[in-house]
Scaffold this active site. Structure first.
Site, short mmCIF file in Angstrom:
data_model
loop_
_atom_site.label_atom_id
_atom_site.label_comp_id
_atom_site.label_asym_id
_atom_site.label_seq_id
_atom_site.Cartn_x
_atom_site.Cartn_y
_atom_site.Cartn_z
N ASP A 118 10.74 11.90 2.26
CA ASP A 118 9.88 11.08 1.20
C ASP A 118 8.32 11.58 1.32
O ASP A 118 7.90 11.24 2.71
CB ASP A 118 9.94 9.76 1.05
CG ASP A 118 11.54 9.47 0.57
OD1 ASP A 118 12.07 10.18 -0.39
OD2 ASP A 118 11.99 8.33 0.71
N ASP A 317 9.72 -0.82 2.16
CA ASP A 317 10.27 -0.19 1.10
C ASP A 317 10.81 -0.86 -0.06
O ASP A 317 11.08 -0.37 -1.20
CB ASP A 317 11.81 0.10 1.74
CG ASP A 317 11.94 1.44 2.69
OD1 ASP A 317 10.94 2.11 2.72
OD2 ASP A 317 12.80 1.60 3.40
#
Length: 437
Positions: A118, A317
């Site tokens: 990511d 997250d």
């Protein structure tokens, strides 16, 4: 290209089952390399990252049987495994770096391509390198590969991490299990996923003390044995649906993850006006029993203040979901990102839905509005993509989320789960205007 198309607004109602944590199962699969024989891991989510790790282990010489429907992966590890993790797989998933510690410990050599994954900011491997060097390995970068060599084996030592890095803690704990002597890791990460991997390693015969604390002591052993292990539930996926219920004013029961894994999440959800009930142990879809909780959102959420921190603090997250909730809240919310700087790319996309967010350094000030408006947006990472989908629940009209390959790396049955909860969402194929074929 495929996109997720939502028509909103809509609320989430019903039940959703959560399987094992992505951030744990990939490392558990890497840990299987430490023992010759067949290791079986259950409660495995059917996600793209698991399939990538399966292919990586096969490339290293393992025989892997992956049953996505049952959520079981069995890994037969030979006496001699390969030592090179190729770029074409590693670039797709940063967790591939977790084979570095096991390969260096058991095969005394590892060549792992620098990872991709990511786009959420700098996540250097300095602590991995420093830790392995302290354990006696020589480490260098060679043509894009992270190369670690320990021809005489690793030796126990004292390691102090500059930051409680989850990845470094996992790699160094795995490496230390087969090192000669005693290793101490200070300022270690304490996430539930760390506890999960340490628990599996102990079952394999490792000697580890201080599990779940900032100070872990590992006494090396000559060899480990294969085991059967059940993966801990995914608290981030659970938090995703929990925030979805809170921001949409819905009512969702989440099975497979207990509130003990997410204390700060429950606190912040309650601050938003949601009711959060701990259901204790409940029946799960695979016939076992596990944790569960219920979230009932307010008609309109209250703005909340959140600072991301290592566990037991609020997880980075879930940062996008805090911004999404605050964007439709009553009041002005604040999000302080203390771990990954590039997560602000999410803000650029949710602004296309009408969210009012102002960035100042590592702080995001969010002024809530009554409703967002549908638009085309793009996922830059797993959680940003899921956060845009959840924001689309409170957007009038059609929201199209592209870059869904990111989302599918971390969420199984995402569309079908949301549809079962009442969301008007579908996966559709859309012409790519930049294709000239």
């Amino acid at each position: 290209m495929d996109v997720f198309r939502l028509t909103g607004p809509s609320r989430l109602f019903g039940e959703v089952d959560i399987r094992g944590a992505k951030n744990s199962v990939l490392k558990l699969m890497a840990a299987s390399l430490l023992a010759v024989g067949r290791t079986t891991i259950s409660n495995v989510p059917a996600i793209l990252d698991v399939r990538i790790m399966v292919q990586l282990l096969i490339r290293l010489g393992c025989t892997v049987d992956y049953d996505a429907d049952r959520g079981v992966v069995s890994i037969d590890v030979p006496a001699e495994v390969g030592i090179q993790a190729d770029y074409e797989l590693v670039r797709a998933m940063r967790a591939s770096i977790s084979v570095l510690g096991p390969l260096t410990a058991r095969m005394r050599s590892a060549h792992v391509a620098l990872p991709g994954g990511d786009a959420i900011g700098s996540r250097g491997l300095d602590m991995h390198q420093a830790g392995l060097e302290a354990l006696g390995a020589t480490v260098h970068l060679d043509h894009g590969y992270f190369v670690a060599e320990a021809p005489e084996g690793l030796r126990g030592t004292d390691i102090v991490l500059e930051f409680p890095s989850v990845g470094a803690t996992e790699n160094l704990v795995m490496a230390a299990t087969l090192a000669h002597g005693v290793t101490t890791i200070s300022n270690a990460a304490k996430e539930p996923e760390i506890v999960d991997i340490c628990t599996m390693l102990v079952d394999m015969g490792a000697q580890i003390k201080g599990i779940g604390t900032a100070d872990i002591t590992i006494t090396g052993v000559d060899e480990l044995r294969p085991v059967d292990h059940r993966t801990v539930g995914d608290r981030i996926v659970a938090g995703t649906y929990a925030f979805g219920a809170a921001l949409s004013g819905g009512d969702v029961t989440i099975k497979g993850v207990g509130l003990e894994l997410m204390p700060n999440i429950a606190i912040k959800l309650r601050d938003s006006g949601a009711t959060v009930d701990d259901l204790g142990e409940i029946d799960l879809r695979d016939g076992t029993r596990g944790g569960g909780f219920r979230v009932r959102g307010a008609e309109r959420p209250h703005a909340i203040r959140v600072a991301t921190m290592p566990f037991p603090g609020f997880p980075t997250d879930l940062q996008p979901f805090v911004i999404a909730l605050n964007s439709v809240s009553d009041g002005v919310g604040l999000l302080s990102e203390n771990l990954f700087e590039a997560r602000w790319r999410f803000v650029q996309e949710i602004a296309r839905l009408g969210a009012k967010v102002r960035i100042d350094g590592n702080h995001a000030l969010i002024s809530g509005i009554e409703s967002l408006s549908g638009a085309e947006v793009e996922a830059s990472d797993i959680r940003a993509g899921a956060g845009l989908v959840m924001a689309g629940l409170r957007a009038a009209g059609i929201t199209e989320v592209s870059g869904i390959d990111h989302i599918e790396r971390g969420y199984e049955n995402f569309v079908s789960n949301l549809r079962s909860l009442g969301a008007n969402i579908e996966r559709v194929e859309k012409a790519d205007i930049l294709s000239f074929e």
